[in-house]
Design a protein around this motif. Structure first.
Motif: not given
Length: 476
Positions: A53-54, A106, A108-112, A114, A178
């Protein structure tokens, strides 16, 4: 007289609490600490998904586990000071709230980056909870039953991280990674609310004269961070000038930290505890057991997924029997320490670890899953002989306020060293593999060969310095 005063009044002559009260206290605190412990490894089964994903490699992705453990270790170093300033009840709730906040971030993290930062917030709460529950356990049990106390605590310290990949495997396959944080946050919030009316304070009134030594905290934190940065550099680009400089700077800062602790009246970590040789021996064997457990709990699920092509749920199931076995064995090996001393556990533990580790070196893509599960279980038996019994053995060498200091030292160094060395081993595994993002059987075998060599070194060290007679196990 309030509930906490009643608790103190009911202490027995040997310093422990009556069984009913100690079970109530430990039951509540263990329920809360379980989420923090299981969170150490719950992202292991999600690593391949997060890598895709990232778009990050194995060396970087595993930081959400190893950096979590590393941060946990850093804040464990502060626990002796916190225990001296705050009562156990208040400290428990502060840590639980911090952990819940990290779970929400964690989710709601949008990228690695974060996600990684949010994991570190969780680790702060866990870094308070892990040493706290050990100090409380040693407070409510008499010294003659330290092995039993650590065995009970070991049910969550060892068992919870071991079942993490199995539980998260099902969650990840069904709802995505998530959902792991939804589960952790919900359980932690429920335990916190339920503990409000039922958890008493079992620790004696903390001393108020001790102050927090900020220079010590800075030296320790930055020294350890430099070592972590060095391992990250080695994983990404191999040995180079940056890695060498980071290691050198980290070593200098930690040396300065150690010297400062010997010179100030209220050290952050009482490094003078290392003058007790048996405490140091016990700590080294704890490190061996914890590294053997943590590294394998990360590498084996990766092997099952990347080499054998199984799902996240299957990789978790492969190590689930070992997790159950560890939870079953920890109280037993704790009692064996109380009755027979550390020497038989050293021999049995290292023999089982070495046998299981060498067998893993020969595994490949065609190895049946049941064989992987059995070999993991064999190694877990060895871990159970070393991890918590040697924690109890090392703690037994200390007395008074040094017990809290010793617990902080053990927890901090155990977590930081395991994070660093696990990171190095996973980096070696990735570098020795031919895949760009994943691993192969050759890299897996190389990493386990190194673990086998470390097991031999640990056994020789213990055989030289560990007392062979039962009566020596309680010597100060």
């Amino acid at each position: 007289m309030n509930k906490s005063e009643n608790i103190q009044a009911n202490r027995t002559e040997d310093g422990g609490l009556p069984p009913r009260q100690r079970h109530m206290v430990l039951g509540i605190m263990m329920a809360g600490t379980t989420a923090a412990c299981i969170s150490q490894s719950m992202m292991i089964a999600a690593l391949p998904t997060i890598m895709q994903e990232f778009l990050v490699g194995a060396g970087l992705a595993q930081l959400i586990t190893t950096a979590y453990i590393f941060t946990l270790g850093l804040f464990s170093a502060m626990s002796a000071y916190l225990v001296s300033k705050l009562d156990a009840r208040r400290l428990f709730f502060i840590a639980m709230v911090g952990f819940i906040v990290g779970c929400c971030a964690s989710l709601f993290a949008t990228n690695y980056p974060v996600l990684l930062a949010s994991r570190l917030v969780q680790a702060i709460g866990a870094g308070i909870l892990l040493p706290l529950i050990q100090v409380v356990a040693l407070s409510v049990y008499p010294k003659s039953q330290y092995g039993k106390a650590m065995g009970i605590v070991g049910i969550i310290i060892g068992f919870a991280p071991a079942i993490g990949p199995a539980i998260s495997g099902f969650i990840v396959d069904a709802w995505g990674w998530r959902a792991v944080f939804v589960a952790l946050g919900t359980v932690s919030a429920a335990v916190t609310l339920l503990a409000i009316p039922f958890l008493p304070n079992v620790m004696r009134k903390p001393a108020t004269h001790q102050h927090f030594d900020t220079p010590s905290a800075v030296l320790f934190s930055f020294g350890a961070i430099c070592l972590l940065a060095a391992t990250a550099c080695i994983e990404q680009s191999g040995w180079g000038v940056v890695a060498a400089a980071s290691i050198t700077l980290g070593a200098v800062l930690l040396f300065a930290f150690a010297r400062r602790q010997l010179r100030i009246p209220n050290p952050l970590l009482k490094v003078s505890c290392f003058a007790n040789r048996q405490f140091t021996v016990g700590l080294v064997l704890v490190l061996l057991g914890n590294l053997s457990f943590m590294a394998a709990s990360i590498m084996v699920p990766l092997f099952v997924q990347d080499v054998q092509g199984a799902s996240a749920a299957v990789s978790g199931l492969a190590i689930l029997p070992g997790a159950v076995l560890l939870g079953f064995l920890n109280p037993i090996t704790g009692r064996l320490l109380d009755s027979h001393g550390p020497w038989p556990l050293l021999v049995a533990g290292c023999a089982l670890l070495l046998g299981g580790t060498l067998a893993f070196v020969a595994c490949d893509a065609e190895t049946p899953l049941w064989v992987v599960t059995v070999l993991y279980g064999v190694r877990i038996c060895g871990v159970a002989c070393l991890q918590m019994p040697m924690t109890a053995y090392a703690s037994k060498q200390l007395s008074g306020d040094d017990v809290a200091q010793g617990t902080a030292i053990i927890t901090s160094i155990r977590q930081i060293s395991s994070a660093l060395l696990s990171s190095v081993l996973i980096g070696i595994m990735a570098l020795a593999s031919s895949g760009d993002l994943g691993i192969d059987a050759h890299g897996f075998g190389v990493a386990f060969s190194i673990l086998a060599a470390l097991t031999i070194v640990g056994f020789v060290f213990g055989a030289v310095f560990l007392p062979k007679r039962r009566k020596a196990s309680g010597r100060r």
